[in-house]
Scaffold this active site. Sequence first.
Site, PDB file in Angstrom:
ATOM      1  N   ASP A  90     -13.907   6.779  -1.205  1.00 48.93           N
ATOM      2  CA  ASP A  90     -13.579   6.284  -2.556  1.00 48.93           C
ATOM      3  C   ASP A  90     -14.468   6.940  -3.611  1.00 48.93           C
ATOM      4  O   ASP A  90     -13.997   7.332  -4.677  1.00 48.93           O
ATOM      5  CB  ASP A  90     -13.750   4.758  -2.628  1.00 48.93           C
ATOM      6  CG  ASP A  90     -12.580   4.015  -2.001  1.00 48.93           C
ATOM      7  OD1 ASP A  90     -11.465   4.560  -1.977  1.00 48.93           O
ATOM      8  OD2 ASP A  90     -12.783   2.878  -1.530  1.00 48.93           O
TER       9      ASP A  90
ATOM     10  N   GLY B 132     -15.411  -3.783  -4.974  1.00 48.21           N
ATOM     11  CA  GLY B 132     -15.470  -2.578  -4.156  1.00 48.21           C
ATOM     12  C   GLY B 132     -15.291  -1.295  -4.954  1.00 48.21           C
ATOM     13  O   GLY B 132     -16.027  -0.321  -4.746  1.00 48.21           O
ATOM     14  N   ALA B 133     -14.326  -1.280  -5.871  1.00 49.13           N
ATOM     15  CA  ALA B 133     -14.066  -0.060  -6.633  1.00 49.13           C
ATOM     16  C   ALA B 133     -15.228   0.227  -7.593  1.00 49.13           C
ATOM     17  O   ALA B 133     -15.603   1.389  -7.796  1.00 49.13           O
ATOM     18  CB  ALA B 133     -12.761  -0.186  -7.409  1.00 49.13           C
TER      19      ALA B 133
ATOM     20  N   ASN C  73     -19.412  -7.322 -15.840  1.00 48.80           N
ATOM     21  CA  ASN C  73     -18.480  -8.113 -15.028  1.00 48.80           C
ATOM     22  C   ASN C  73     -18.375  -9.530 -15.550  1.00 48.80           C
ATOM     23  O   ASN C  73     -19.309 -10.064 -16.142  1.00 48.80           O
ATOM     24  CB  ASN C  73     -18.967  -8.131 -13.571  1.00 48.80           C
ATOM     25  CG  ASN C  73     -17.912  -8.644 -12.628  1.00 48.80           C
ATOM     26  OD1 ASN C  73     -16.754  -8.263 -12.722  1.00 48.80           O
ATOM     27  ND2 ASN C  73     -18.298  -9.526 -11.714  1.00 48.80           N
TER      28      ASN C  73
ATOM     29  N   SER D  96       0.826  -1.209   0.000  1.00 53.49           N
ATOM     30  CA  SER D  96       0.000   0.000   0.000  1.00 53.49           C
ATOM     31  C   SER D  96       0.863   1.264   0.000  1.00 53.49           C
ATOM     32  O   SER D  96       1.885   1.343   0.687  1.00 53.49           O
ATOM     33  CB  SER D  96      -0.896   0.025   1.237  1.00 53.49           C
ATOM     34  OG  SER D  96      -1.555   1.269   1.293  1.00 53.49           O
TER      35      SER D  96
ATOM     36  N   LYS E 116     -13.690  -3.616   3.687  1.00 53.69           N
ATOM     37  CA  LYS E 116     -14.510  -2.414   3.485  1.00 53.69           C
ATOM     38  C   LYS E 116     -16.001  -2.646   3.747  1.00 53.69           C
ATOM     39  O   LYS E 116     -16.712  -1.728   4.131  1.00 53.69           O
ATOM     40  CB  LYS E 116     -14.316  -1.865   2.068  1.00 53.69           C
ATOM     41  CG  LYS E 116     -12.957  -1.229   1.848  1.00 53.69           C
ATOM     42  CD  LYS E 116     -12.868  -0.579   0.481  1.00 53.69           C
ATOM     43  CE  LYS E 116     -11.469  -0.065   0.224  1.00 53.69           C
ATOM     44  NZ  LYS E 116     -11.343   0.610  -1.076  1.00 53.69           N
TER      45      LYS E 116
ATOM     46  N   THR F 215      -9.009  -1.100   3.998  1.00 50.22           N
ATOM     47  CA  THR F 215      -8.873  -1.574   2.623  1.00 50.22           C
ATOM     48  C   THR F 215      -9.242  -3.054   2.522  1.00 50.22           C
ATOM     49  O   THR F 215      -9.730  -3.650   3.492  1.00 50.22           O
ATOM     50  CB  THR F 215      -7.464  -1.225   2.066  1.00 50.22           C
ATOM     51  OG1 THR F 215      -7.450  -1.509   0.674  1.00 50.22           O
ATOM     52  CG2 THR F 215      -6.344  -2.011   2.754  1.00 50.22           C
TER      53      THR F 215
HETATM   54  P1  NAP Z   1     -12.480  -6.608  -5.860  1.00 47.15           P
HETATM   55  O1  NAP Z   1     -13.529  -6.198  -4.899  1.00 47.15           O
HETATM   56  O2  NAP Z   1     -11.722  -7.866  -5.634  1.00 47.15           O
HETATM   57  O3  NAP Z   1     -13.162  -6.701  -7.335  1.00 47.15           O
HETATM   58  C1  NAP Z   1     -12.408  -7.037  -8.473  1.00 47.15           C
HETATM   59  C2  NAP Z   1     -13.324  -7.110  -9.698  1.00 47.15           C
HETATM   60  O4  NAP Z   1     -12.485  -7.344 -10.822  1.00 47.15           O
HETATM   61  C3  NAP Z   1     -14.345  -8.238  -9.657  1.00 47.15           C
HETATM   62  O5  NAP Z   1     -15.540  -7.785 -10.209  1.00 47.15           O
HETATM   63  C4  NAP Z   1     -13.702  -9.328 -10.537  1.00 47.15           C
HETATM   64  O6  NAP Z   1     -14.622 -10.077 -11.283  1.00 47.15           O
HETATM   65  C5  NAP Z   1     -12.942  -8.500 -11.541  1.00 47.15           C
HETATM   66  N1  NAP Z   1     -11.789  -9.256 -12.044  1.00 47.15           N
HETATM   67  C6  NAP Z   1     -10.744  -9.720 -11.329  1.00 47.15           C
HETATM   68  N2  NAP Z   1      -9.888 -10.377 -12.143  1.00 47.15           N
HETATM   69  C7  NAP Z   1     -10.435 -10.352 -13.391  1.00 47.15           C
HETATM   70  C8  NAP Z   1     -10.038 -10.860 -14.647  1.00 47.15           C
HETATM   71  N3  NAP Z   1      -8.892 -11.530 -14.793  1.00 47.15           N
HETATM   72  N4  NAP Z   1     -10.832 -10.642 -15.722  1.00 47.15           N
HETATM   73  C9  NAP Z   1     -11.985  -9.950 -15.582  1.00 47.15           C
HETATM   74  N5  NAP Z   1     -12.431  -9.446 -14.410  1.00 47.15           N
HETATM   75  C10 NAP Z   1     -11.659  -9.628 -13.333  1.00 47.15           C
HETATM   76  O7  NAP Z   1     -11.375  -5.463  -5.997  1.00 47.15           O
HETATM   77  P2  NAP Z   1     -11.571  -3.872  -5.832  1.00 47.15           P
HETATM   78  O8  NAP Z   1     -11.460  -3.473  -4.412  1.00 47.15           O
HETATM   79  O9  NAP Z   1     -12.785  -3.442  -6.573  1.00 47.15           O
HETATM   80  O10 NAP Z   1     -10.232  -3.333  -6.540  1.00 47.15           O
HETATM   81  C11 NAP Z   1     -10.046  -3.512  -7.925  1.00 47.15           C
HETATM   82  C12 NAP Z   1      -8.892  -2.650  -8.414  1.00 47.15           C
HETATM   83  O11 NAP Z   1      -9.151  -1.286  -8.140  1.00 47.15           O
HETATM   84  C13 NAP Z   1      -7.537  -2.949  -7.764  1.00 47.15           C
HETATM   85  O12 NAP Z   1      -6.566  -2.900  -8.765  1.00 47.15           O
HETATM   86  C14 NAP Z   1      -7.362  -1.811  -6.776  1.00 47.15           C
HETATM   87  O13 NAP Z   1      -5.997  -1.519  -6.532  1.00 47.15           O
HETATM   88  C15 NAP Z   1      -8.033  -0.680  -7.506  1.00 47.15           C
HETATM   89  N6  NAP Z   1      -8.528   0.386  -6.636  1.00 47.15           N
HETATM   90  C16 NAP Z   1      -8.074   1.653  -6.848  1.00 47.15           C
HETATM   91  C17 NAP Z   1      -8.543   2.686  -6.079  1.00 47.15           C
HETATM   92  C18 NAP Z   1      -8.032   4.083  -6.312  1.00 47.15           C
HETATM   93  O14 NAP Z   1      -8.213   4.922  -5.435  1.00 47.15           O
HETATM   94  N7  NAP Z   1      -7.444   4.375  -7.448  1.00 47.15           N
HETATM   95  C19 NAP Z   1      -9.500   2.464  -5.076  1.00 47.15           C
HETATM   96  C20 NAP Z   1      -9.961   1.151  -4.885  1.00 47.15           C
HETATM   97  C21 NAP Z   1      -9.471   0.123  -5.680  1.00 47.15           C
HETATM   98  P3  NAP Z   1     -15.432 -11.368 -10.696  1.00 47.15           P
HETATM   99  O15 NAP Z   1     -16.558 -10.785  -9.893  1.00 47.15           O
HETATM  100  O16 NAP Z   1     -15.877 -12.071 -11.923  1.00 47.15           O
HETATM  101  O17 NAP Z   1     -14.447 -12.120  -9.852  1.00 47.15           O
END
Ligand code: NAP
Length: 279
Positions: free
Chosen positions: A109, A135-136, A155, A24, A73, A69
Site C-alpha cells: 500500500d 490502515g490507509a 482524525n 473488491s 491487515k 484486506t
Molecule cells: P479504516 O482503517 O477503517 O479507517 C477509516 C478512517 O476514516 C478512520 O480514521 C475513521 O475515523 C475515518 N472515518 C470514517 N468515517 C468517517 C467520517 N464519517 N468522518 C470522518 N472520519 C471518518 O479504513 P482504511 O483501511 O484506512 O480505508 C479507508 C478508505 O481508504 C476506504 O475507502 C478504502 O477503500 C480506501 N483505501 C484505498 C486504497 C487504495 O489503494 N486506493 C488502499 C487502502 C484503502 P475514526 O478513527 O474517528 O473512526
Amino acid sequence: MRDTPRVSSQAGVYVLLGNPVAHSLSPRMHRAAFRAMKLGAEYVAFQVEDLKRAVEGLRGLGIRGASVTIPFKESILALLDEVDEEARSLGAVNTVLNLGGRLKGYNTDWIGFTRALEGRLGIRGESFAILGAGGAARAAAYAVIRAGGRAVILNRDVQRAAKLARELGCGHEPLERLGELEAQVLVNTTPVGMSPKTQDSPVPREVLGRFQLVMDVIYNPLRTRLLREAEEQGASLVSGLEMFVEQGAEQIRIWTGMEPPLELMRKVVEKALGGSHAD
Ligand code: NAP
C-alpha cells in the site's frame, strides 16, 4: 460436459483474504493481469470468518500468495513466519508470499501511494495533511515519512490520531485545525465520499484553496466530491485508482518476480468503475 477449470501447479492459485470482499476489484484486476501474462494462474476472493484457519489453509493448500484486506491487515502479522522489514515498521501486511510453506508478509500500500505521486510531486521536503488514522492513513504517512516528507495526521477520533502519530513519529492535529495548517498536499484516507454516499466530502470546500495537490485514496467513484471541489480551487488531483493499481502491480511483482501489465490493470479497474480517470 462442463470443463473443470484447471490450474497448473506451476502457475498456482492466489487468494484475497478479507471480510467483506464482495465489492473488491482485486479479483478482476489480478485475473486480467494473470491472463495477459499467460501465467495460467487463478485468483479467488474469500470472505474470511477465521483468519488463523485461513492462514493455515494457505500453507495446507499450497496457495502461492494472498492479498490481505480489511479487517486483517494488522492481525495477520502474528500468524506469519516472516514479515518484511518495511511491513513490520509500518505495522500492516497486505500481501503474503508462500515460500514452500513459509509465509512471508509484505506491504505494497505504501509503495502504491508513493508511485501514485511519482511525476506529480516530489515527497521530500513537502508537508502532507493526512485525513484519517486507519490502515490507509498508516500507509500514506509511512510513505511520506520514509521519502523525507512531513506528515500531520488529522482524525475524527483524536486519540487514534495521536496513537498513530506516536507509532510513526509524525505530527497530529484535531480535524478542525485543517484550515490553519501549512501543508502543500491534502490526502483523504477516510471513506467519506465513497459510493453510495458520493455527495459527502470529508472537508469544507473553503479550505481546499490552500493545497497545491489533493489526493483521495477512494477510487469508487473515480472523481469524488473532494476531488471535484479541489479542482475548482485550482489544485492538482490524484485519484485512489493510481494507488490501487500500483499496490496490486507490486503484489504481482512479489508473487511472480515478473513485470505486470500496468496499463491493462488500470483500464480494467477504470472500466469496472464505469468512468474516466480523475486526472
Ligand atoms: P479504516 O482503517 O477503517 O479507517 C477509516 C478512517 O476514516 C478512520 O480514521 C475513521 O475515523 C475515518 N472515518 C470514517 N468515517 C468517517 C467520517 N464519517 N468522518 C470522518 N472520519 C471518518 O479504513 P482504511 O483501511 O484506512 O480505508 C479507508 C478508505 O481508504 C476506504 O475507502 C478504502 O477503500 C480506501 N483505501 C484505498 C486504497 C487504495 O489503494 N486506493 C488502499 C487502502 C484503502 P475514526 O478513527 O474517528 O473512526
